[in-house]
Design a protein around this motif. Sequence first.
Motif, short mmCIF file in Angstrom:
data_model
loop_
_atom_site.label_atom_id
_atom_site.label_comp_id
_atom_site.label_asym_id
_atom_site.label_seq_id
_atom_site.Cartn_x
_atom_site.Cartn_y
_atom_site.Cartn_z
N ASP A 159 0.99 -1.25 -0.26
CA ASP A 159 0.08 0.16 -0.37
C ASP A 159 0.64 1.53 0.05
O ASP A 159 0.78 2.67 0.56
CB ASP A 159 -0.80 -0.26 1.17
N ASP A 160 2.70 1.15 -0.25
CA ASP A 160 2.53 2.28 -0.07
C ASP A 160 3.48 2.50 -1.23
O ASP A 160 5.00 2.77 -1.39
CB ASP A 160 3.43 2.08 1.30
N ASP A 161 3.39 2.21 -1.91
CA ASP A 161 3.88 1.97 -3.22
C ASP A 161 4.54 3.00 -4.26
O ASP A 161 3.79 3.63 -5.54
CB ASP A 161 3.32 1.08 -4.38
N GLY A 162 4.21 4.00 -3.90
CA GLY A 162 4.67 5.42 -3.73
C GLY A 162 5.20 5.13 -5.02
O GLY A 162 6.29 4.93 -5.59
N HIS A 163 5.49 6.15 -5.35
CA HIS A 163 5.82 7.07 -7.00
C HIS A 163 6.51 8.20 -7.14
O HIS A 163 6.73 8.94 -5.82
CB HIS A 163 4.53 6.68 -8.08
N GLY A 164 7.42 8.36 -7.85
CA GLY A 164 7.97 9.76 -8.40
C GLY A 164 9.67 9.53 -7.63
O GLY A 164 9.56 10.53 -7.10
N HIS A 165 9.86 8.21 -7.89
CA HIS A 165 11.29 8.40 -6.49
C HIS A 165 12.43 9.01 -8.08
O HIS A 165 11.98 8.84 -8.64
CB HIS A 165 11.68 6.81 -6.36
N ARG B 131 -1.25 3.51 -7.07
CA ARG B 131 -1.89 4.63 -6.05
C ARG B 131 -2.18 5.66 -7.13
O ARG B 131 -2.77 6.77 -6.82
CB ARG B 131 -2.05 4.60 -4.49
N LEU B 132 -2.30 5.18 -8.33
CA LEU B 132 -2.68 6.29 -9.60
C LEU B 132 -4.18 5.83 -10.00
O LEU B 132 -4.56 6.78 -9.89
CB LEU B 132 -1.16 5.63 -10.33
N ILE B 133 -4.50 4.46 -9.39
CA ILE B 133 -6.22 4.48 -10.00
C ILE B 133 -6.38 4.00 -8.55
O ILE B 133 -5.86 2.75 -7.92
CB ILE B 133 -6.80 3.96 -11.12
#
Lengths: 251, 864
Positions: A200-206, B604-606
């Motif tokens: 749930d924290d596959d964050g993006h924009g590294h 969590r883009l969608i």
Amino acid sequence: MASLFKDPSKLSAYRDRRFLGSQEDFEHALQTSITVYVGNMSFYTTEEQVYELFSRAGEIKKIIMGLDKNTKTPCGFCFVLYYSRDDAEDAVKYISGTILDDRPIRVDFDWGFQEGRQWGRGRSGGQVRDEYRTDYDPARGGYGKLVQRELEAQRQLVDYGGGSLGSFPPVMPPQYGRHGRSHGHGGSYRRDYQRKRHRDDDGHGHETSKRTSDHESRRISDHDSRPEKNPRFRESGDSDDDEEDDRKQRS
Amino acid sequence: MSSWKNLLLRIGDKSHEYGTSTDFKDHIETCFSALRRELEHSEKDILDFLVQCVEQLPHKIPLYGTLVGLMNLENEDFARKVVENTQTNLQDALDSGNCNRIRILMRFLTVLMCSKVLQSSCLVVAFETLLSSAATTVDEEKGNPSWQACADFYITCILSCLPWGGAELVEQVPEEIERVMVGVEAYLSIRRHASDRGLSFFEDDDEAKNGLGEKDFLEDLWSRIQDLSNNGWKLDSVPRPHLSFEAQLVSGKSHEFGPISCPEQLHSPSTLSGITHGKQKHEAELKYPQRIRRLNIFPASKAEDLQPIDRFVVEEYLLDVLFFFNGCRKECAAFMVGLPVPFRYEYLMAETIFSQLLLLPQPPFRPMYYTLVIIDLCKALPGAFPAVVAGAVRALFEKIADLDMECRTRLILWFSHHLSNFQFIWPWEEWAYVLDLPKWAPQRVFVQEVLEREVRLSYWDKVKQSVENAPGLEELLPPKGGPNFRFSVDGDTERTEQHALSADLSNMVKGRATAREIISWIEESVFPLHGLEVTLKVVLQTFLDIGSKSFTHLITVLERYGQVIAKICPDQDKQVMLIAEVGYYWKNNAQMAAIAIDRMMGYRLISNLAIVRWVFSAENIEQFHTSDHPWEVLRNTVSKTYNRISDLRKEISSLQNGIVPTEEAATKAKAELEAAEAKLTLVDGEPVLGENPVKLSRLKLRAEKAKEEEVSIRESLEAKEALLARALDENEALFLALYKNFSNVLTERLPDASRAGTLSELKSVRADSMSVDLEESSAMEVDNENERQQKSQSNGGRTSSDGYNIGEKEQWCLSTLGYVKAFSRQYASEIWLYIEKLDVEVLTENVHPLFRKAVYCGLRRTIN
């Protein structure tokens, strides 16, 4: 699982020489790892094939193809990272020894991927096992590198003229086209492995490293220069207990 | 391993430990003489190892029991310890509800009784304990009938012992055992018939079985046991090695067995509301699941002709091997083929394995395990087993139209994987006729989906070559899989302004522009001039194209530029457009489309709600009955949401386990500090409060550190709990959205309830009236009685004259209802949490009865 026939503490017969740390650290790493090492793959197996097979053991976080350090093309191994330990265990239990792309693959726990481990460790850039093999394995580039060099030397002596290395198969395997599929890996990617990531924290924009480069043109030309272009055939004579040299036998 | 261990382990097997002998009597004598030598100095080791063998190799229990009987003659104390140990383990197993262990230890006790180690009356007492607990549970006044699953399990345990010792019990304690049998019969008369509703493999069974005289698992076992009793307790499948040693064994001392107790069921007032009863019943069935549901796919002429009880015993053996040797490939296959029975059982073995692979709601292990077992058995019995497997596939294929949707999906995944391990060889020509069936015919869809999965595991040309013996089937192969880039510059298509924008963006990415730079480029020069739709198309298509080379390329581009996508698609409407772009780009490659959508949800883009909306868009609804693609995406979405929840639950429970020790450590450190502070010490001759300063500061540090640790665990626990609460809300919203969508699309398309109140009525609505137009639900004639009967008999199967006789619209409804049931069943535990809300918002009074039925069936909820 039955404890009678299997020593559950014995996770892998192999000890990676590159692992810095004690045997206990190594074992602990294997026991908690969510990464598996996949060996004896065809050079032509794609990430998507790996994904289809390995996702049947659980949700996959990442796949890292092992690449030849010179040509940046797949050289027959990969790492698969899962989100959960249970899934990684199932992959080892249920996939090891089964067939992927006509080859029996090996699946073992791995102590964890680190940048640099995607490269082959053989002198010629691929895996060490492909240096010394004496059999002809078209899905892994034909003969072993050492044999290829010998063949090349002989050829130069007698001057048979050109012709690519390793293309001296004992029998020409039937060629089933695989157009537009054999490109696909290679190139270098920035991978942020140290960070433990959750679903749930596959964050993006590294921030990405500057090494994400124009790998495409290189990859295509690499492919063209490969000795075996499309070595598909039905039975690979490879056996399951082939030595994986990246991982030295413990005793 | 020492040799006595190997002897114990390998007893009864064909192995070098026992030379050439295959006689159980020889094995027991050899093993016994080895154990006798060791008993004096390794008694504890022997006891522990023996108990392990008993619990993990239950098909050898008669051999172990006889061994203990012989040791009892030498060393009564050892045998007494075996009995005591078994009692302790059984009590533990009862307390924790460890079903396999309870069942196996009861069997061991039975065999110990046969070998005169245990008094037969003690075994009867154990039976009576289980019996009375079961009887109490199903009693409306004193017990809690929603826990019948547990009661049924206890009775199953008693009956399961009888093949191993029925003859002895009847001989030694005839009256007591008769009392037990009467008790079981009485129990059977007060319990409710356990319906398989929602869990049967074939759809028609669900309807046909209702109310009809079909036996449930326990009733069936009871009849097999009665059969055994009428047959003088003789059967072939249980070895009776103790008989060879009877003369010696009678002189052994029979030990007593202390009382056992069954955990008390939560007593609940008899006024359980429907919903609470349903919830508790669901919980009980999870804890005490039925082990097997028989598949019965082989015609009686083919399968082995076994006595009913032998079939039951061999199933027990096979299920135990599958359970205990998960993860040990070699041993699993060897034990499966080497059971101690004097008859062949390949068909039964195949049926049992397939019944596990397809078991609903889920098999005990991941379906892939059974794939592996089948592969290994094909290798271990190359002359016999592959043909049996092929027979099973053909039998299931024949009935595929009635097979449960979840089972169909598992069968497709299994079969494609199986074939990939055997060079993709299959007599496809047998199934070439599916090409003549309409595109929604389940057999045709099955072939198409198997081929799709084969291509994913291998590659297109290879699979094409594998269907060479039925070249027409090529038509069912998926497209060759390349991307479908809107702004490709390869072809002759005119280059538009959008092509130029895409090229610009592509160059920026190549030039390593940051996400922020791209966002400002979009905000300055794309969005204001071209509007949202063009911006979204250009950006998404270009990113997808850059990430199209592989899974890793996709991840890389999403990690680098996810922010850009998030900026363009901040809300659900735009996210649905985004997913549509993914569908467009990967329209020729279902796998990549599914992966891309899955990853975007991961980053969590969608949101999952956006995905549900997309799945229920017109374009996808059209394919509900002809393709797995929309369902694959939906399955991924729900399972990803569910995985988040179960991960959080695991983390929370491990944090909770950690909190007590850290709390204790903190309290202890604090107490030590206080004690030290309170002490009076002399400093420079003066009495001062507190111990020496060095020690004091060390203690202080330690107390602070322990406190910090405790606080930090509490904080992360709170954080995780907050995350879980959010995830649960998300899940609730997801299921509500899912059911609302299902209800809407089904209500639009199902024929009026007066004409299609049951599935068989739905099936017999005339085929051709529908195939014209999916949208037109009206103008359907009601069949005359005759025709209807004819059609419901063939029940959707293939008939020689007109191919597949179910119309497109009816098939659409059948497939969709099948998936409603499958999703409800798979996530029943979660859905029961929201059931009240679901009742209010979706399952209202005017909902179509077939939709309600599908949901209720999946949840195993009773319709009042």
